[in-house]
Design an enzyme around this catalytic site. Structure first.
Site, PDB file in Angstrom:
ATOM      1  N   HIS A  25       0.829  -1.208   0.000  1.00 53.86           N
ATOM      2  CA  HIS A  25       0.000   0.000   0.000  1.00 53.86           C
ATOM      3  C   HIS A  25       0.867   1.263   0.000  1.00 53.86           C
ATOM      4  O   HIS A  25       2.075   1.201  -0.219  1.00 53.86           O
ATOM      5  CB  HIS A  25      -1.007  -0.043   1.150  1.00 53.86           C
ATOM      6  CG  HIS A  25      -1.685  -1.376   1.260  1.00 53.86           C
ATOM      7  ND1 HIS A  25      -2.624  -1.820   0.349  1.00 53.86           N
ATOM      8  CD2 HIS A  25      -1.514  -2.396   2.143  1.00 53.86           C
ATOM      9  CE1 HIS A  25      -3.013  -3.047   0.679  1.00 53.86           C
ATOM     10  NE2 HIS A  25      -2.357  -3.414   1.761  1.00 53.86           N
ATOM     11  N   GLU A  37       2.282 -11.539   5.439  1.00 54.37           N
ATOM     12  CA  GLU A  37       1.340 -10.889   6.347  1.00 54.37           C
ATOM     13  C   GLU A  37       1.915 -11.067   7.747  1.00 54.37           C
ATOM     14  O   GLU A  37       1.863 -12.145   8.322  1.00 54.37           O
ATOM     15  CB  GLU A  37      -0.049 -11.523   6.241  1.00 54.37           C
ATOM     16  CG  GLU A  37      -0.692 -11.403   4.862  1.00 54.37           C
ATOM     17  CD  GLU A  37      -1.301 -10.028   4.603  1.00 54.37           C
ATOM     18  OE1 GLU A  37      -1.197  -9.149   5.494  1.00 54.37           O
ATOM     19  OE2 GLU A  37      -1.879  -9.835   3.523  1.00 54.37           O
ATOM     20  N   GLU A  87      -1.582   0.261   8.154  1.00 53.76           N
ATOM     21  CA  GLU A  87      -0.747  -0.786   7.562  1.00 53.76           C
ATOM     22  C   GLU A  87       0.347  -0.175   6.689  1.00 53.76           C
ATOM     23  O   GLU A  87       1.489  -0.636   6.703  1.00 53.76           O
ATOM     24  CB  GLU A  87      -1.606  -1.744   6.736  1.00 53.76           C
ATOM     25  CG  GLU A  87      -0.802  -2.856   6.074  1.00 53.76           C
ATOM     26  CD  GLU A  87      -1.631  -3.729   5.149  1.00 53.76           C
ATOM     27  OE1 GLU A  87      -1.056  -4.652   4.548  1.00 53.76           O
ATOM     28  OE2 GLU A  87      -2.848  -3.475   5.016  1.00 53.76           O
ATOM     29  N   HIS A  99       3.327  -6.884   4.344  1.00 51.03           N
ATOM     30  CA  HIS A  99       1.944  -6.531   4.654  1.00 51.03           C
ATOM     31  C   HIS A  99       1.627  -6.839   6.112  1.00 51.03           C
ATOM     32  O   HIS A  99       2.412  -7.455   6.832  1.00 51.03           O
ATOM     33  CB  HIS A  99       0.980  -7.333   3.773  1.00 51.03           C
ATOM     34  CG  HIS A  99       0.939  -6.886   2.345  1.00 51.03           C
ATOM     35  ND1 HIS A  99       0.009  -6.001   1.859  1.00 51.03           N
ATOM     36  CD2 HIS A  99       1.737  -7.212   1.301  1.00 51.03           C
ATOM     37  CE1 HIS A  99       0.224  -5.800   0.580  1.00 51.03           C
ATOM     38  NE2 HIS A  99       1.273  -6.514   0.209  1.00 51.03           N
TER      39      HIS A  99
END
Length: 292
Positions: A82, A256, A119, A174
């Site tokens: 992101h 993640e 995040e 992430h």
């Protein structure tokens, strides 16, 4: 609440080491000293200097000579998930792009903790720490972005960055946004996909090796257990719907690092000392893969 955003150290404090057998052992909570409800108990102690920096570390310009080390001659691309600016550019990031087997949004805003720690902020911090560790071992490191653009890049462009760099490994950093009670990390690897502009046939095996090594070291170094809600407690997941994986022509995985929506995981993710452990676990896993 204030978040502990001290900058990463500029040098490693422990040599990289890896054995495939150790990686396998560390995929279990018993082997790594952490369980789904451990809250980080059993995690390796921060390496000396991990949080000692009190002023901003210099930002590499790409012109300074890299030190000679075990990763000299290797190229690693780090993809911080992101972009902090995505939230202000929802129209642009909602644009559909080709992922080879279909179309998907350019990018998303990512998730955040209940207290608002984004995040995108987490992924940049861990990516900076990871870059410092890898460069200290001689690796040439490139980030897909450094919050130096208004939004994005889109998922297809993120894949192209790794491909064009002919990277030896690409890691997309992430943090998940799942339900409370869902804890732990997982590594996402590419499935066998062929269609349109996607063909992962040449990277499935190498990406699986990269993913397994990262999972083993991440568990051992952070004390976090593999996800209790994805991957059957292995910490490993395979997907065919992520454009960043489908369009990659070089070994690539997504990591993640934890679940931002669970308060116990969130407490780890917002702590600089734990983020340093996360970066170290990623670095050790990448180095183990590259040194084979």
């Amino acid at each position: 609440m204030p978040y502990d955003d001290c900058p990463p150290p500029t040098r490693r404090t422990r040599p990289l080491s890896m054995a495939a057998a150790l990686a396998a052992v560390c995929l279990t909570a018993a082997g790594c000293g952490g369980g789904p409800e451990s809250g980080g108990a059993g995690a390796a102690s921060p390496r000396p200097g991990a949080d000692a920096a009190t002023s901003a570390a210099p930002t590499p310009t790409g012109k300074e000579p890299l030190p000679k080390g075990p990763l000299t001659g290797r190229t690693v691309v780090i993809d911080p998930g992101h972009n902090p600016g995505n939230r202000d550019h929802t129209r642009e990031i909602n644009k559909q792009v080709d992922i080879g087997t279909g179309r998907k949004e350019c990018d998303t805003t990512g998730t955040a903790t209940d207290d608002g720690y984004a995040e995108a902020r987490f992924t940049l911090d861990v990516s900076h720490r990871l870059r410092a560790l890898l460069e200290a071992e001689g690796a040439r490191v490139r980030l897909t972005h450094d919050a130096d653009r208004p939004f994005g890049p889109c998922i297809d462009e993120r894949a192209r960055v790794g491909n064009e760099a002919k990277a030896d490994a690409v890691v997309s950093v992430h943090a998940d946004g799942s339900a409370v009670g869902n804890r732990g990390f997982h590594v996402i690897m590419p499935a066998g996909v062929k269609g349109g502009g996607a063909d992962t046939s040449k990277i499935v095996k190498s990406s699986a090796d990269l993913g397994a090594r990262i999972a083993g070291h991440f568990a051992r170094t952070t004390g976090s257990a593999p996800s209790n809600y994805i991957g059957g407690n292995t910490g490993l997941d395979t997907r065919d719907d992520l454009g960043g994986l489908n369009l990659s022509t070089v070994p690539k995985v997504f990591v993640e690092c934890g679940n931002m929506r669970d308060p116990k995981d969130a407490a780890l993710l917002t702590a600089a000392s734990w983020r340093q452990k996360a970066a170290q676990g990623l670095a050790d896993g990448i180095a183990g893969y590259l040194k084979g």
